[in-house]
Design an enzyme around this catalytic site. Structure first.
Site, PDB file in Angstrom:
ATOM      1  N   TYR A 147       7.174   3.806   4.449  1.00 50.47           N
ATOM      2  CA  TYR A 147       8.049   4.707   3.680  1.00 50.47           C
ATOM      3  C   TYR A 147       9.222   3.960   3.040  1.00 50.47           C
ATOM      4  CZ  TYR A 147      11.109   8.798   2.919  1.00 50.47           C
ATOM      5  OH  TYR A 147      11.930   9.749   2.372  1.00 50.47           O
TER       6      TYR A 147
ATOM      7  N   SER B 247      15.490   7.044  -1.097  1.00 48.14           N
ATOM      8  CA  SER B 247      15.920   7.457   0.243  1.00 48.14           C
ATOM      9  C   SER B 247      16.883   6.420   0.810  1.00 48.14           C
ATOM     10  CB  SER B 247      14.697   7.550   1.163  1.00 48.14           C
ATOM     11  OG  SER B 247      15.105   7.695   2.500  1.00 48.14           O
TER      12      SER B 247
HETATM   13  P1  NAP Z   1       8.923  18.169   2.075  1.00 49.95           P
HETATM   14  O1  NAP Z   1       9.758  19.319   2.505  1.00 49.95           O
HETATM   15  O2  NAP Z   1       7.930  17.605   3.026  1.00 49.95           O
HETATM   16  O3  NAP Z   1       8.185  18.558   0.681  1.00 49.95           O
HETATM   17  C1  NAP Z   1       7.353  17.621   0.075  1.00 49.95           C
HETATM   18  C2  NAP Z   1       6.874  18.143  -1.249  1.00 49.95           C
HETATM   19  O4  NAP Z   1       6.027  17.156  -1.862  1.00 49.95           O
HETATM   20  C3  NAP Z   1       6.029  19.408  -1.120  1.00 49.95           C
HETATM   21  O5  NAP Z   1       6.261  20.208  -2.252  1.00 49.95           O
HETATM   22  C4  NAP Z   1       4.601  18.858  -1.140  1.00 49.95           C
HETATM   23  O6  NAP Z   1       3.635  19.790  -1.602  1.00 49.95           O
HETATM   24  C5  NAP Z   1       4.761  17.738  -2.146  1.00 49.95           C
HETATM   25  N1  NAP Z   1       3.725  16.703  -2.054  1.00 49.95           N
HETATM   26  C6  NAP Z   1       3.425  15.923  -0.989  1.00 49.95           C
HETATM   27  N2  NAP Z   1       2.421  15.070  -1.295  1.00 49.95           N
HETATM   28  C7  NAP Z   1       2.088  15.332  -2.590  1.00 49.95           C
HETATM   29  C8  NAP Z   1       1.127  14.795  -3.474  1.00 49.95           C
HETATM   30  N3  NAP Z   1       0.305  13.788  -3.110  1.00 49.95           N
HETATM   31  N4  NAP Z   1       1.043  15.296  -4.730  1.00 49.95           N
HETATM   32  C9  NAP Z   1       1.878  16.285  -5.118  1.00 49.95           C
HETATM   33  N5  NAP Z   1       2.819  16.838  -4.329  1.00 49.95           N
HETATM   34  C10 NAP Z   1       2.914  16.369  -3.076  1.00 49.95           C
HETATM   35  O7  NAP Z   1       9.848  16.926   1.629  1.00 49.95           O
HETATM   36  P2  NAP Z   1      11.413  16.845   1.330  1.00 49.95           P
HETATM   37  O8  NAP Z   1      12.112  16.577   2.605  1.00 49.95           O
HETATM   38  O9  NAP Z   1      11.831  17.980   0.484  1.00 49.95           O
HETATM   39  O10 NAP Z   1      11.463  15.481   0.489  1.00 49.95           O
HETATM   40  C11 NAP Z   1      11.398  15.466  -0.924  1.00 49.95           C
HETATM   41  C12 NAP Z   1      11.638  14.037  -1.392  1.00 49.95           C
HETATM   42  O11 NAP Z   1      12.910  13.579  -0.919  1.00 49.95           O
HETATM   43  C13 NAP Z   1      10.609  13.036  -0.866  1.00 49.95           C
HETATM   44  O12 NAP Z   1      10.326  12.069  -1.846  1.00 49.95           O
HETATM   45  C14 NAP Z   1      11.315  12.405   0.324  1.00 49.95           C
HETATM   46  O13 NAP Z   1      10.820  11.109   0.603  1.00 49.95           O
HETATM   47  C15 NAP Z   1      12.746  12.380  -0.188  1.00 49.95           C
HETATM   48  N6  NAP Z   1      13.742  12.312   0.883  1.00 49.95           N
HETATM   49  C16 NAP Z   1      13.892  13.314   1.793  1.00 49.95           C
HETATM   50  C17 NAP Z   1      14.851  13.207   2.806  1.00 49.95           C
HETATM   51  C18 NAP Z   1      15.087  14.283   3.807  1.00 49.95           C
HETATM   52  O14 NAP Z   1      15.948  14.099   4.676  1.00 49.95           O
HETATM   53  N7  NAP Z   1      14.409  15.411   3.754  1.00 49.95           N
HETATM   54  C19 NAP Z   1      15.639  12.045   2.886  1.00 49.95           C
HETATM   55  C20 NAP Z   1      15.447  11.035   1.955  1.00 49.95           C
HETATM   56  C21 NAP Z   1      14.503  11.174   0.948  1.00 49.95           C
HETATM   57  P3  NAP Z   1       2.944  20.862  -0.566  1.00 49.95           P
HETATM   58  O15 NAP Z   1       3.992  21.891  -0.288  1.00 49.95           O
HETATM   59  O16 NAP Z   1       1.791  21.407  -1.323  1.00 49.95           O
HETATM   60  O17 NAP Z   1       2.567  20.092   0.661  1.00 49.95           O
END
Ligand code: NAP
Length: 248
Positions: A155, A142
């Site tokens: 985080y 991130s």
């Molecule tokens: P999100 O929409 O909240 O989705 C998170 C995903 O991770 C969901 O599929 C969730 O499953 C799964 N998950 C959470 N805890 C878990 C666990 N303990 N074991 C297995 N699966 C788990 O997140 P996102 O925004 O798409 O982010 C995805 C990745 O990108 C993350 O690593 C995040 O830190 C990174 N990221 C995101 C952003 C952003 O702006 N969105 C920016 C920088 C980095 P459920 O659906 O079952 O809950």
């Protein structure tokens, strides 16, 4: 002659960025598996949607922070599908609070999912990939792991840790033909960022050089490229996809 399909596994593929990565790899002809932890219905809907388009997908419910769970599930994947060519460590959570107010529980939960979870899953594939002399691992870091972020001591520490692990594993596994890279998304429209109040979102967007939010597909396109032969000489890198936010 039948050409064997490549297998990709994406952690946290039910929603957001992970879901876009699942869709991209499936569209490009991979057999794609993904994990989720809670969203059973959403995961089933995604499976049905992609299967209706004749894509090969499967979902497994498990917690990436649980080592034993990871061992069992990856063993199942290897037994059923024979190989994992690409692992995308995408599952991640936030538990934001100013450091003074951050509990030990909030620190541990985020660390166990975002950092230990990456260790747990790579442990299941590293030996097999090195033996096969091929494989690609993509870890989701991130912008917060590069520059830090107020309210995200837990985080940002995990996401910086992911970058360190990526560099080390690129050096350890590279000699065996396994590439390890990371992606550092900026501000991407998912459930994770939908939680942020509108006024703060507007402030963040106005600070992005491109003045727009990113979309999960922007990350999925890079993940697919990094896994492909087009990226065969890219190893140990963390590539930012953030509209220029990290460059100012
Ligand atoms: P999100 O929409 O909240 O989705 C998170 C995903 O991770 C969901 O599929 C969730 O499953 C799964 N998950 C959470 N805890 C878990 C666990 N303990 N074991 C297995 N699966 C788990 O997140 P996102 O925004 O798409 O982010 C995805 C990745 O990108 C993350 O690593 C995040 O830190 C990174 N990221 C995101 C952003 C952003 O702006 N969105 C920016 C920088 C980095 P459920 O659906 O079952 O809950």
């Amino acid at each position: 002659m039948t050409i064997e399909k490549k297998v990709a596994f994406v952690t946290g593929g039910s929603r957001g960025i992970g879901r876009a990565i699942v869709e991209k790899f499936a569209e490009e002809g991979y057999v794609v598996g993904f994990s989720y932890i809670n969203s059973k219905e959403v995961a089933n809907e995604l499976i049905n949607e992609l299967k209706n388009k004749n894509m090969e997908v499967f979902a497994l419910k498990f917690d990436v922070s649980n080592y034993v769970d990871c061992c069992e599930k990856f063993e199942y994947i290897y037994e059923k599908y024979g190989n994992i060519d690409v692992l995308v460590n995408n599952a991640g959570i936030t538990k934001d609070k100013l450091f003074i107010r951050m509990s030990e529980e909030d620190f541990d939960k985020v660390t166990n999912t975002n950092l230990k979870g990456v260790f747990n899953c790579i442990k299941q594939v590293a030996k097999k990939m090195t033996k096969k002399r091929s494989g690609a691992i993509i870890n989701m870091s991130s912008l917060a792991g590069i520059v830090g972020n107020v309210g995200q001591a837990n985080y940002s520490a995990t996401k910086a840790g992911v970058i360190g692990m990526t560099k080390t594993l690129a050096a350890e596994l590279g000699p065996y033909g396994v590439r390890v890279n990371a992606i550092a998304p900026g501000f991407i429209k998912t459930d994770m960022t939908d939680k942020i109040p509108e006024n703060i979102k507007d402030k963040i967007i106005s600070s992005i050089p491109l003045k727009i939010i990113g979309y999960p597909s922007d990350i999925a396109n890079l993940a697919y490229f990094l896994a492909s032969d087009q990226a065969k000489y890219i190893n140990g890198q963390t590539i930012s996809v953030d509209g220029g936010l990290s460059s100012i």
